[in-house]
Design a protein around this motif. Structure first.
Motif, PDB file in Angstrom:
ATOM      1  N   THR A 233      -0.702  -1.315  12.371  1.00  0.00           N
ATOM      2  CA  THR A 233       0.172  -2.076  13.261  1.00  0.00           C
ATOM      3  C   THR A 233      -0.177  -3.550  13.235  1.00  0.00           C
ATOM      4  N   LEU A 234      -1.460  -3.856  13.101  1.00  0.00           N
ATOM      5  CA  LEU A 234      -1.896  -5.254  13.060  1.00  0.00           C
ATOM      6  C   LEU A 234      -1.590  -5.921  11.723  1.00  0.00           C
ATOM      7  N   GLY A 235      -1.233  -5.127  10.720  1.00  0.00           N
ATOM      8  CA  GLY A 235      -0.944  -5.688   9.408  1.00  0.00           C
ATOM      9  C   GLY A 235      -2.175  -5.949   8.567  1.00  0.00           C
ATOM     10  N   LEU A 236      -3.311  -5.353   8.952  1.00  0.00           N
ATOM     11  CA  LEU A 236      -4.545  -5.563   8.192  1.00  0.00           C
ATOM     12  C   LEU A 236      -4.631  -4.639   6.986  1.00  0.00           C
ATOM     13  N   THR A 237      -3.909  -3.539   6.995  1.00  0.00           N
ATOM     14  CA  THR A 237      -3.893  -2.609   5.884  1.00  0.00           C
ATOM     15  C   THR A 237      -2.579  -1.852   5.917  1.00  0.00           C
ATOM     16  N   SER A 238      -2.326  -1.073   4.888  1.00  0.00           N
ATOM     17  CA  SER A 238      -1.103  -0.282   4.827  1.00  0.00           C
ATOM     18  C   SER A 238      -1.406   1.167   5.188  1.00  0.00           C
ATOM     19  N   GLN A 239      -0.368   1.885   5.603  1.00  0.00           N
ATOM     20  CA  GLN A 239      -0.544   3.289   5.961  1.00  0.00           C
ATOM     21  C   GLN A 239      -0.960   4.109   4.744  1.00  0.00           C
ATOM     22  N   ILE A 240      -0.476   3.716   3.571  1.00  0.00           N
ATOM     23  CA  ILE A 240      -0.830   4.439   2.350  1.00  0.00           C
ATOM     24  C   ILE A 240      -2.327   4.308   2.065  1.00  0.00           C
ATOM     25  N   ASP A 241      -2.858   3.082   2.178  1.00  0.00           N
ATOM     26  CA  ASP A 241      -4.287   2.879   1.928  1.00  0.00           C
ATOM     27  C   ASP A 241      -5.140   3.613   2.958  1.00  0.00           C
TER      28      ASP A 241
END
Length: 231
Positions: free
Chosen positions: A155-163
């Motif tokens: 949600t914070l945009g620090l990583t992706s759901q896939i990663d």
């Protein structure tokens, strides 16, 4: 070295303006959606983008374009380019923009609480931090521990759901699932059905006895009523 198309949208602009290829062929070659190519042709998209000639860059030949113009089902093939683009290989922690670095401790706290199976190295890759920072947050020795709030790094945009899913699957691989302790969890429905005794059905003999008793009472009442009628 990767063989990838340089500036796909600029290449699509050039192909729309200078060839008779279909939108589907251009979209397939440039990695775009056919509707996006149509928007480029209608002037609704890619305004101000200067078209780039893929023939000049050696990524497409005139013969390949001619084949595509003659056969709408022909898929354009990328030529061996004059300029090779190296594959992007990220080493070390993920780079985090300055505007989002203040959210990293909250994301680390969320990962520590919700995915304890993750190793420090995995958390460091996901949010771009160091093992010492992770250890401080886990042991509540961080200078701002009192104000930290667990927040989803996706949600914070620090990583992706896939990663995130990939790292969780790697951490969970080979780990034995904890067996539920008796009394801590509900038993499966199939098991409870086997353990619960089925209600006993009334026996036929009991039903017959009850019926005989009823008829006996009725006959007794009739015998009492007959003498009164005769009088």
């Amino acid at each position: 070295m990767a063989n990838t198309l340089l500036m796909p949208k600029a290449t699509a602009v050039w192909l729309v303006d200078n060839t008779a290829l279909s939108f589907e062929q251009i979209a397939q070659f440039c990695g775009l959606h056919p509707l996006e190519v149509k928007a480029i042709a209608d002037g609704e998209s890619a305004q101000g983008i200067k078209g780039m000639d893929p023939i000049m860059t050696g990524q497409l030949t005139r013969d390949e374009i001619a084949r595509g113009e003659k056969d709408p089902n022909h898929r354009l093939k990328l030529s061996d380019p004059k300029v090779r683009v190296p594959e992007s290989k990220r080493k070390g922690p993920r780079y985090t923009p300055l505007s989002k670095r203040q959210d990293r401790p909250n994301a680390i706290l969320w990962l520590v609480r919700n995915h304890p199976e993750l190793k420090d190295a995995q958390i460091a890759r996901l949010v771009g931090t160091t093992k010492s920072t992770i250890e401080q947050i886990r042991e509540r020795k961080h200078w701002n521990s009192a104000n930290l709030q667990p927040m989803d790094p996706v949600t914070l945009g620090l990583t992706s759901q896939i990663d995130l899913d990939l790292e969780v699957n790697r951490a969970s691989r080979g780990r034995e699932q904890a067996q539920p302790v008796a009394g801590d969890t509900l038993l499966p429905a199939a098991l409870t059905e086997r353990l619960t005794p089925a209600p006993e059905k009334p026996k036929d003999e009991d039903q017959e006895l009850d019926a005989n008793a009823v008829f006996a009472k009725l006959s007794a009442l009739k015998s009492k009523d007959k003498p009164e009628d005769e009088e």
